[in-house]
Design an enzyme around this catalytic site. Structure first.
Site, mmCIF file in Angstrom:
data_model
loop_
_atom_site.group_PDB
_atom_site.id
_atom_site.type_symbol
_atom_site.label_atom_id
_atom_site.label_comp_id
_atom_site.label_asym_id
_atom_site.label_seq_id
_atom_site.Cartn_x
_atom_site.Cartn_y
_atom_site.Cartn_z
ATOM 1 N N LYS A 136 -61.900 7.924 52.212
ATOM 2 C CA LYS A 136 -60.649 8.148 52.942
ATOM 3 C C LYS A 136 -60.765 7.771 54.427
ATOM 4 O O LYS A 136 -61.874 7.558 54.929
ATOM 5 C CB LYS A 136 -60.239 9.611 52.777
ATOM 6 C CG LYS A 136 -59.915 10.002 51.322
ATOM 7 C CD LYS A 136 -59.403 11.443 51.267
ATOM 8 C CE LYS A 136 -59.010 11.862 49.872
ATOM 9 N NZ LYS A 136 -58.464 13.240 49.837
ATOM 10 N N TYR A 171 -50.322 9.567 44.658
ATOM 11 C CA TYR A 171 -50.367 11.031 44.614
ATOM 12 C C TYR A 171 -49.091 11.632 44.012
ATOM 13 O O TYR A 171 -48.764 12.783 44.316
ATOM 14 C CB TYR A 171 -50.593 11.583 46.026
ATOM 15 C CG TYR A 171 -52.037 11.510 46.484
ATOM 16 C CD1 TYR A 171 -53.035 12.202 45.804
ATOM 17 C CD2 TYR A 171 -52.406 10.765 47.603
ATOM 18 C CE1 TYR A 171 -54.366 12.153 46.220
ATOM 19 C CE2 TYR A 171 -53.739 10.712 48.025
ATOM 20 C CZ TYR A 171 -54.703 11.414 47.324
ATOM 21 O OH TYR A 171 -56.010 11.368 47.735
ATOM 22 N N PHE A 215 -48.362 20.350 50.723
ATOM 23 C CA PHE A 215 -49.256 19.466 51.480
ATOM 24 C C PHE A 215 -48.984 17.977 51.255
ATOM 25 O O PHE A 215 -49.666 17.122 51.821
ATOM 26 C CB PHE A 215 -50.725 19.788 51.151
ATOM 27 C CG PHE A 215 -51.097 19.647 49.686
ATOM 28 C CD1 PHE A 215 -51.452 18.416 49.156
ATOM 29 C CD2 PHE A 215 -51.084 20.752 48.844
ATOM 30 C CE1 PHE A 215 -51.797 18.280 47.814
ATOM 31 C CE2 PHE A 215 -51.426 20.637 47.492
ATOM 32 C CZ PHE A 215 -51.785 19.380 46.983
ATOM 33 N N ARG A 271 -67.560 13.922 40.946
ATOM 34 C CA ARG A 271 -66.964 15.157 41.461
ATOM 35 C C ARG A 271 -68.042 16.113 41.984
ATOM 36 O O ARG A 271 -67.842 16.810 42.974
ATOM 37 C CB ARG A 271 -66.072 15.806 40.404
ATOM 38 C CG ARG A 271 -64.848 14.938 40.131
ATOM 39 C CD ARG A 271 -63.863 15.566 39.194
ATOM 40 N NE ARG A 271 -63.132 16.688 39.792
ATOM 41 C CZ ARG A 271 -62.104 16.552 40.624
ATOM 42 N NH1 ARG A 271 -61.691 15.350 40.995
ATOM 43 N NH2 ARG A 271 -61.485 17.611 41.097
ATOM 44 N N THR A 284 -63.012 20.480 47.041
ATOM 45 C CA THR A 284 -61.928 19.839 47.806
ATOM 46 C C THR A 284 -61.904 20.318 49.254
ATOM 47 O O THR A 284 -61.646 19.541 50.174
ATOM 48 C CB THR A 284 -60.560 20.166 47.143
ATOM 49 O OG1 THR A 284 -60.618 19.792 45.768
ATOM 50 C CG2 THR A 284 -59.422 19.431 47.812
ATOM 51 N N ARG A 299 -68.597 16.031 50.864
ATOM 52 C CA ARG A 299 -67.613 16.723 51.707
ATOM 53 C C ARG A 299 -68.263 17.706 52.662
ATOM 54 O O ARG A 299 -67.826 17.839 53.813
ATOM 55 C CB ARG A 299 -66.560 17.396 50.831
ATOM 56 C CG ARG A 299 -65.593 16.355 50.235
ATOM 57 C CD ARG A 299 -64.659 16.982 49.269
ATOM 58 N NE ARG A 299 -63.599 16.070 48.832
ATOM 59 C CZ ARG A 299 -63.086 16.082 47.607
ATOM 60 N NH1 ARG A 299 -63.522 16.946 46.702
ATOM 61 N NH2 ARG A 299 -62.131 15.235 47.282
ATOM 62 N N ASN A 334 -60.705 15.068 53.905
ATOM 63 C CA ASN A 334 -61.891 15.505 53.159
ATOM 64 C C ASN A 334 -62.744 14.360 52.611
ATOM 65 O O ASN A 334 -63.376 14.474 51.569
ATOM 66 C CB ASN A 334 -61.514 16.530 52.076
ATOM 67 C CG ASN A 334 -60.640 15.941 50.991
ATOM 68 O OD1 ASN A 334 -60.221 14.796 51.085
ATOM 69 N ND2 ASN A 334 -60.379 16.711 49.960
ATOM 70 N N HIS A 366 -61.949 10.757 47.628
ATOM 71 C CA HIS A 366 -61.156 11.118 46.450
ATOM 72 C C HIS A 366 -61.942 10.678 45.218
ATOM 73 O O HIS A 366 -62.614 9.650 45.251
ATOM 74 C CB HIS A 366 -59.805 10.386 46.456
ATOM 75 C CG HIS A 366 -59.110 10.445 45.120
ATOM 76 N ND1 HIS A 366 -58.323 11.505 44.743
ATOM 77 C CD2 HIS A 366 -59.149 9.610 44.054
ATOM 78 C CE1 HIS A 366 -57.893 11.301 43.497
ATOM 79 N NE2 HIS A 366 -58.383 10.154 43.055
ATOM 80 N N GLU A 381 -55.522 5.659 37.690
ATOM 81 C CA GLU A 381 -55.853 5.360 39.082
ATOM 82 C C GLU A 381 -56.552 4.008 39.225
ATOM 83 O O GLU A 381 -56.308 3.273 40.178
ATOM 84 C CB GLU A 381 -56.731 6.484 39.651
ATOM 85 C CG GLU A 381 -55.954 7.789 39.780
ATOM 86 C CD GLU A 381 -56.817 8.956 40.247
ATOM 87 O OE1 GLU A 381 -58.009 8.757 40.520
ATOM 88 O OE2 GLU A 381 -56.269 10.074 40.346
#
Ligand code: AMP
Length: 139
Positions: free
Chosen positions: A9, A49, A57, A85, A91, A102, A112, A115, A126
């Site tokens: 990100k 998203y 958010f 993950r 998250t 993270r 964060n 993704h 995705e």
């Protein structure tokens, strides 16, 4: 073998830790099979998203995701979705285990760092959102 979509990100890109994040994937035995640096626009980020549309958010998330370039990648390996993950951590970086991406590189639940797809179904959606089949160099 499984494939999953990863996004590095805007906060991680601007902190100059692209290589450090990719190193985590490679050290865990995951391979990059597609990769590009792009700047999302509002329409693309909102579509990506879409499942969060209407949540409190959502607006903030979309504005953040278009605030700078991102690295979109497909990563491949055994159990790639879960492995990614685990590497990313919670998250919310303040709740992420030490040593996760993270915990080490993210500032907040909004910024964060990364993704990762959360299921086979979302990985499929995705990946095809950003890549054509012939852009994946599956080895
Ligand atoms: P995902 O769950 O991967 O579809 O991503 C949703 C993203 O929204 C997270 O990675 C966070 O960056 C952001 N976000 C901001 N606030 C929240 C929240 N309260 N719960 C979940 N995600 C949030």
């Amino acid at each position: 073998m499984q494939t999953t979509l990863s996004i590095i990100k805007p906060d991680a890109v601007s902190k100059n830790v692209i290589g450090k994040v990719i190193e985590r994937f490679e050290d865990a035995g995951l391979k990059i099979v597609a990769s590009k640096m792009i700047k999302l626009d509002k329409e693309i980020a909102s579509g990506f998203y879409a499942e969060h549309e209407g949540k409190p958010f959502f607006e903030k998330l979309v504005n953040y995701m278009i605030s700078g370039p991102v690295i979109v990648q497909v990563i491949c390996g055994e159990n790639a979705i879960l492995k990614n993950r685990e590497l990313m951590g919670n998250t919310d970086p303040s709740k992420a285990d030490p040593g996760t991406i993270r915990a080490d590189f993210a500032d907040s639940i909004d910024a964060n760092a990364v993704h990762g797809s959360d299921s086979e179904e979302s990985a499929k959606r995705e990946i095809s959102y950003f890549f054509k089949d012939d852009e994946l160099f599956l080895r």
